[in-house]
Scaffold this active site. Structure first.
Site, PDB file in Angstrom:
ATOM      1  N   THR A 259     -23.427 -30.877 -90.242  1.00 29.66           N
ATOM      2  CA  THR A 259     -22.177 -31.253 -89.595  1.00 29.66           C
ATOM      3  C   THR A 259     -22.311 -32.657 -89.024  1.00 29.66           C
ATOM      4  O   THR A 259     -23.409 -33.131 -88.747  1.00 29.66           O
ATOM      5  CB  THR A 259     -21.779 -30.271 -88.488  1.00 29.66           C
ATOM      6  OG1 THR A 259     -22.867 -30.104 -87.572  1.00 29.66           O
ATOM      7  CG2 THR A 259     -21.407 -28.922 -89.076  1.00 29.66           C
ATOM      8  N   SER A 338     -25.484 -36.970 -87.123  1.00 32.12           N
ATOM      9  CA  SER A 338     -25.798 -36.030 -88.199  1.00 32.12           C
ATOM     10  C   SER A 338     -26.542 -34.845 -87.608  1.00 32.12           C
ATOM     11  O   SER A 338     -27.545 -35.021 -86.904  1.00 32.12           O
ATOM     12  CB  SER A 338     -26.667 -36.723 -89.256  1.00 32.12           C
ATOM     13  OG  SER A 338     -27.201 -35.789 -90.172  1.00 32.12           O
ATOM     14  N   GLU A 339     -26.057 -33.636 -87.899  1.00 28.01           N
ATOM     15  CA  GLU A 339     -26.678 -32.414 -87.369  1.00 28.01           C
ATOM     16  C   GLU A 339     -26.920 -31.435 -88.517  1.00 28.01           C
ATOM     17  O   GLU A 339     -26.007 -30.752 -88.975  1.00 28.01           O
ATOM     18  CB  GLU A 339     -25.775 -31.769 -86.317  1.00 28.01           C
ATOM     19  CG  GLU A 339     -25.579 -32.583 -85.051  1.00 28.01           C
ATOM     20  CD  GLU A 339     -26.637 -32.289 -83.984  1.00 28.01           C
ATOM     21  OE1 GLU A 339     -27.509 -31.423 -84.234  1.00 28.01           O
ATOM     22  OE2 GLU A 339     -26.575 -32.906 -82.915  1.00 28.01           O
ATOM     23  N   ALA A 340     -28.155 -31.381 -89.003  1.00 21.87           N
ATOM     24  CA  ALA A 340     -28.499 -30.426 -90.059  1.00 21.87           C
ATOM     25  C   ALA A 340     -28.424 -28.998 -89.514  1.00 21.87           C
ATOM     26  O   ALA A 340     -28.634 -28.750 -88.326  1.00 21.87           O
ATOM     27  CB  ALA A 340     -29.896 -30.720 -90.596  1.00 21.87           C
TER      28      ALA A 340
END
Length: 583
Positions: A259, A338-340
């Site tokens: 996300t 950026s959030e994996a």
């Protein structure tokens, strides 16, 4: 598209995918390996290593061992140490005509924080970079040492750009990669640090730096050595047009492999946010799905306890510029968070982060000049507003989160079902399939709850040189009065200083109560003054306003002054004068 390591390994671990293998020969190989992997569970880790080698061979690219990341060499069970990252970095830049290695600064334990500068032709200084007129893109991993995929994905991209087939990405832009920002804490590895990652990798480092600070809450107070080095040696001199910060979520079960969020501008100019939200992120999201079969979506949390099921809303993180991504909005620049997805395996998180960053760089490669123009226009608007509307217009200093005008048409999420626990209480449990919800409210906007008049500038007493020095470190232009001067403007009279009961990042955060009044004051030669008609006008405003929710008052920079003036017994003037005219 051919043989795809990310998708084949998803098959090996029996994870659903929309990927279609287009190459018959490699598809046969893939099905063969998948079949035996599902039959013999103990072979999975061995097969992953074989798949890495097979994939590289089939794609026509073979890397020497020194260019392979530590996860690739350990079947993705382990993450890289500082020494291992530096090994790959040095191997990648060796003999490269494009790369130059610099140090952002040193950590408390004496480790250099590496930044690889990549350009064609090569540049070795910020002055050279600016002279090219190209946009500078800064990408950072490992700000939180338990969130490791950014660190690993940047090593993969580094070797592809410098030793592989992606050197074309340097034609129209200058890239700065900082793969291991939190150097000290990276190597303090233990198992079980991040339960949502389910021991993939088995061990990770700690969140805070070796001084005890969360580096992603330090953007305004800048107490960490890493933060000071970032501002003094990267952000201020290089002035990146776009900042990308790579993280992992803390465990929310949405339906995306990664996300994202833009820089929330709050008191800043809106144009960089609009461009990031409306152009960069939709384009990159579409391309990652098309080229990799990986779903990306907007960052946010949801709450079944309060909303039930299906959920009606998602909620982003706070607007505060203490978060480095958000501060870029006050700098008239673009930034992307950026959030994996924490619950995917390390190799999957590396793959989604790699795909996201690569497609961002593909976009900036094509549209870099446009990005520079949007930023320039925002900067000019900020300066023009000060020159034309100082003393007349108000801007927000405290904010609340609200829903955006447009909901999310289709939001991917793991399905939930209602049940009861042993005590007979209703609860929701997560089901294994991903579904799509329609028209989900996206709480990713912010409205001002407190405003303040935008001044032409501020006067700082000469006795408060530490305030002036702090602003200068963050990039503000601060001048000194060369003669006695007279100013008209506003004084804030504080009637109370409230400190939070519980510390946050070592601070009992302060809230100042009081009001402004119009005043005319005289100031002496040697006092400091800040003319807000400068590029960082919005950031300075947010830092200096006494009622700001993330300013220097909030972070206790003025506590000693107020206590000395005995604010507990009487009203006390805020020592910074807000001027509309200075003569």
């Amino acid at each position: 598209m051919g043989f795809n390591l990310y998708e084949i390994t998803r098959f090996v671990f029996q994870v659903p995918t929309t990927y279609v293998i287009e190459s018959l020969d490699t598809a046969c190989v893939g099905r063969f390996l998948v079949f035996w992997a599902t039959k013999f569970q103990l072979m999975k880790q061995i097969l992953i290593v074989l798949l890495v080698s097979l994939t590289l061979s089939l794609q026509g690219q073979e890397w020497p061992r020194e260019l392979l990341t530590h996860p690739e060499l350990t079947a993705y069970r382990e993450t890289s140490s500082y020494e291992q990252v530096m090994g790959v970095v040095k191997a990648a830049i060796k003999d490269s005509p494009y790369a130059h290695l610099i140090s952002m600064g040193q950590s408390k334990e004496g480790k250099d924080i590496p930044v690889v500068v990549m350009a064609n032709p090569k540049v070795t200084s910020a002055e050279e970079a600016k002279a090219t007129g190209k946009p500078i893109i800064y990408v950072q991993g490992n700000i939180h040492s338990g969130e490791v995929e950014g660190k690993e994905a940047l090593q993969v991209l580094l070797r592809e750009i410098l030793k592989g087939e992606r050197s074309y990405l340097l034609d129209n832009q200058i890239l700065l990669f900082a793969p291991i920002y939190n150097t000290d804490s990276n190597d303090k590895m233990e198992q079980g640090r991040r339960p949502s990652q389910e021991d993939s990798p088995v061990k990770v480092g700690i969140r805070a730096n070796s001084q005890g600070w969360d580096l992603n809450r330090d953007g305004m107070k800048a107490e960490a050595l890493e933060t000071q080095g970032l501002f003094q040696n990267i952000i201020v001199p290089w002035d990146p047009a776009l900042f990308v910060d790579l993280h992992t979520t803390n465990g929310v079960w949405h339906g995306y492999s990664l996300t994202w969020a833009p820089s929330y501008h709050t008191a800043g100019e809106k144009a960089p946010f609009d461009y990031t939200w409306n152009k960069i992120l939709p384009d990159v999201t579409d391309r990652v799905l098309k080229d990799y079969g990986i779903y990306l979506g907007p960052y946010g949390y949801f709450y079944t306890r309060s909303e039930g099921w299906p959920i009606k809303s998602i909620y982003t993180y706070n607007h505060h510029p203490r978060y480095l991504v958000n501060q870029f909005g006050l700098r008239n620049r673009m930034a992307i968070l950026s959030e994996a997805f924490a619950h995917e395996r390390l190799y999957q998180r590396m793959a989604s982060t790699y795909a996201f960053v690569r497609e961002i760089l593909e976009y900036t490669h094509k549209h870099g000049r446009e990005i520079l123009e949007v930023n320039k226009t925002a900067e000019e608007a900020a300066i023009r507003l000060v020159k034309e509307q100082a003393g007349k217009v108000k801007k927000g200093v405290r904010f609340e989160m609200v829903a955006m005008e447009e909901p999310i048409d289709e939001y991917r999420i793991y399905n939930h079902a209602k049940t009861t626990n042993a005590q007979g209480q209703e609860q929701y449990i997560r089901l294994p399939e991903i579904i799509t919800l329609k028209n989900v409210e996206n709480h990713s906007a912010f409205n001002a709850t407190v405003t303040a008049t935008l001044p032409r500038g501020y006067v700082i007493p000469k006795e408060m040189g530490h305030i002036a020095a702090h602003l200068q470190m963050l990039g503000a232009k601060v001048d000194t009065l060369t003669r006695n001067s007279r100013a008209t403007g506003e004084v804030f009279t504080a009637t109370g200083l409230e400190l939070a009961n519980r510390p946050f990042e070592g601070h009992n955060m302060a809230t100042l109560e009081g009001s402004f009044s119009s005043q005319t004051r005289r100031f002496s030669k040697g006092d400091f003054y800040i003319d807000l008609a400068q590029p960082l006008a919005n950031l300075i405003f947010y830092l200096m306003e006494p009622q700001s929710d993330d300013g220097l008052v909030t972070w206790n920079f003025f506590d000693a002054y107020f206590e000395k003036q005995n604010i507990a017994e009487k009203p006390v003037e805020y020592p910074i004068f807000k001027y509309f005219e200075l003569k």
